[in-house]
Design an enzyme around this catalytic site. Structure first.
Site, short mmCIF file in Angstrom:
data_model
loop_
_atom_site.label_atom_id
_atom_site.label_comp_id
_atom_site.label_asym_id
_atom_site.label_seq_id
_atom_site.Cartn_x
_atom_site.Cartn_y
_atom_site.Cartn_z
N PHE A 213 -58.61 31.14 12.94
CA PHE A 213 -59.60 32.13 13.38
C PHE A 213 -60.32 32.67 12.15
CE2 PHE A 213 -61.57 36.11 14.36
CZ PHE A 213 -62.23 35.82 15.54
N ASP B 3 -58.49 33.28 3.59
CA ASP B 3 -59.08 34.29 4.47
C ASP B 3 -58.05 35.38 4.69
OD1 ASP B 3 -60.02 35.88 6.49
OD2 ASP B 3 -60.76 34.24 7.75
N LYS C 48 -62.47 43.91 7.47
CA LYS C 48 -61.65 44.82 8.28
C LYS C 48 -61.24 46.09 7.53
CE LYS C 48 -60.53 41.77 11.94
NZ LYS C 48 -60.28 40.35 11.97
C1 LIG Z 1 -61.32 39.36 12.18
C2 LIG Z 1 -61.26 38.15 11.35
C3 LIG Z 1 -62.42 37.51 10.90
C4 LIG Z 1 -63.81 37.91 11.35
O1 LIG Z 1 -64.15 39.21 11.04
P1 LIG Z 1 -65.36 39.92 11.83
O2 LIG Z 1 -65.56 41.22 11.10
O3 LIG Z 1 -64.92 40.11 13.25
O4 LIG Z 1 -66.54 39.02 11.74
C5 LIG Z 1 -62.28 36.41 10.07
N1 LIG Z 1 -61.07 35.98 9.69
C6 LIG Z 1 -59.93 36.58 10.10
C7 LIG Z 1 -58.62 36.05 9.63
C8 LIG Z 1 -59.99 37.67 10.95
O5 LIG Z 1 -58.86 38.23 11.39
#
Ligand SMILES: *Cc1c(COP(=O)(O)O)cnc(C)c1O
Length: 405
Positions: A143, A228, A257
């Site tokens: 994700f 990520d 986040k």
């Molecule tokens: C939430 C998330 C994203 C995307 O972030 P957004 O601010 O919703 O675009 C990307 N990678 C990971 C691992 C995430 O948990």
């Protein structure tokens, strides 16, 4: 204080809004620390933390103060001019994370997209990959966000279906499988993009030693390792960055986040000099990226995370929470896993959809989110205390042993 009935808010949302989410039937109007309150005044322990965006707790007073102060002074200049917050944000986040270069963006998905653009450019201009041939390896069940570029390499049907055509240049391998990574690398591979722990997939922790092997393979083949850490970073797993559990360093780290403590969308690409060094004026940008309000909020969010010991607390309370979840004796539970305060309970398929347990938890005063039908994730703000963990565990045990038959 009286407030319109919950159904009123929900029916209006459903009437006027795109139905791209399926929220629990609770309408929240206030938050403080680990707690949120609904419009009827009921209090809940937040065990989702907006997917780990409010690691610092709801409405942290010091982040709030920084935001209010900055909002009254200067909010947006665009990058056509310098502002007096950006340099400080760069310096503080680079020092904290040991990074050389920083690219500020807004959402997590934008940070991912920016990293993809940067490593491709690095591949062509530094590694010498023929133009248009760059390959990026990603993992199944990843994700990384919701933009077109990103959903094109998702393996989740709902995420991809009928959104194509998608961009080429991505190779998908199983998560946690070193041999698969080795086989997938070619002379045109510019990067391996991976989550240290797969969050949306249900808190999937790779085998011990996996990331040491990943680091070695990437170094040996001149492949940029992009971690990520948008969800795992900033204390969530009990370390500032989840890579520290493995004793490795990524070439490119993505944060988002909790970078703003939930106040404002702020994300960042952190890298060595080479990758972000390829970007020259005019080649990438964002109107809001690096704006003074975002920078002031992010600086405060990082400061309280460190100064208030939230990362250490996540490690301690995470262990307590994990031990407690493991001791719950319920035949609904198939498995429990977690690192720091990133925890999940996997339910037996016979127990039915996880969502109804989240509804049961709501009645118990806990807000949690199901993921992938049979998993419930628990990720409270990192300011949670031992008493609050113990209270949560009692409520969770009650909800998981409930009989729905
Ligand atoms: C939430 C998330 C994203 C995307 O972030 P957004 O601010 O919703 O675009 C990307 N990678 C990971 C691992 C995430 O948990």
């Amino acid at each position: 204080m009286s407030s319109p009935p919950v159904a009123d808010f929900i029916s209006r949302e459903e009437r006027f809004g795109a139905r791209n989410y399926e929220p629990l039937g609770v309408v929240l109007s206030r938050g403080e620390g680990v707690f949120v309150w609904d419009t009827q005044g009921n209090r809940y322990l937040d065990c989702l933390s907006a997917y780990s965006a409010v690691n610092q707790g709801h409405c942290h007073p010091k982040i709030l103060a920084a935001m209010v102060e900055q909002a009254g002074r200067l909010t947006l200049t665009s990058r056509a001019f310098h502002n007096d917050q950006l340099a400080l944000f760069y310096e503080e986040i680079a020092e904290l994370t040991g990074s050389h270069k920083v690219l500020p963006m807004n959402s997590g998905a934008e940070a991912v997209e920016s990293a993809i653009k940067s490593v491709r450019k690095w591949g062509y201009e530094v590694k010498g990959v023929p133009d248009g041939q760059a390959e990026i390896i990603v993992c199944a069940n990843n994700f990384h966000g919701r933009t077109l570029g990103i959903v094109g390499f998702s393996t989740d049907a709902a995420t991809r279906e009928h959104f194509g055509p998608f961009a080429p240049g991505f190779k998908i391998i199983p998560f946690g499988d070193l041999a698969a990574l080795k086989d997938a690398i070619t002379p045109n591979t510019v990067a391996f993009l991976v989550e240290p722990i797969q969050g949306e997939a249900g808190v999937i922790i790779p085998p011990a030693g996996y990331f040491t092997g990943v680091r070695e393979l990437c170094t040996a083949h001149d492949v940029m390792l992009i971690l990520d850490e948008i969800q795992t970073g900033l204390g969530r797993t009990g370390k500032l960055l989840a890579e520290q559990h493995e004793g490795i360093e990524a070439d490119v780290t993505l944060l988002g986040k909790a970078l703003s403590g939930g106040f404002y969308p702020v994300s960042a690409v952190l890298s060595n000099n080479e990758v972000l060094g390829t970007l020259k004026p005019g080649q990438h940008g964002s109107t809001f990226g690096g704006n003074p309000l975002a920078c002031a909020v992010a600086r405060a969010a990082l400061r309280v995370l460190v100064e208030e010991g939230m990362i250490e607390n996540a490690a301690v309370q995470g262990e307590r929470f994990l031990k407690g979840l493991r001791s719950i004796r319920a035949n609904t539970v198939r498995d429990v896993c977690g690192r720091g305060l990133m925890l999940a309970v996997e339910l037996n398929p016979e127990a039915g959809r996880a969502r109804r347990y989240c509804e049961a938890l709501q009645t118990e005063g806990i807000l949690a989110k199901d993921t992938h039908e049979h998993t419930i994730r628990f990720a409270p703000p990192l300011v949670i205390t031992s008493d609050q963990v113990d209270w949560a565990l009692e409520r969770i045990a009650a909800a998981l042993t409930q009989d729905f038959a």
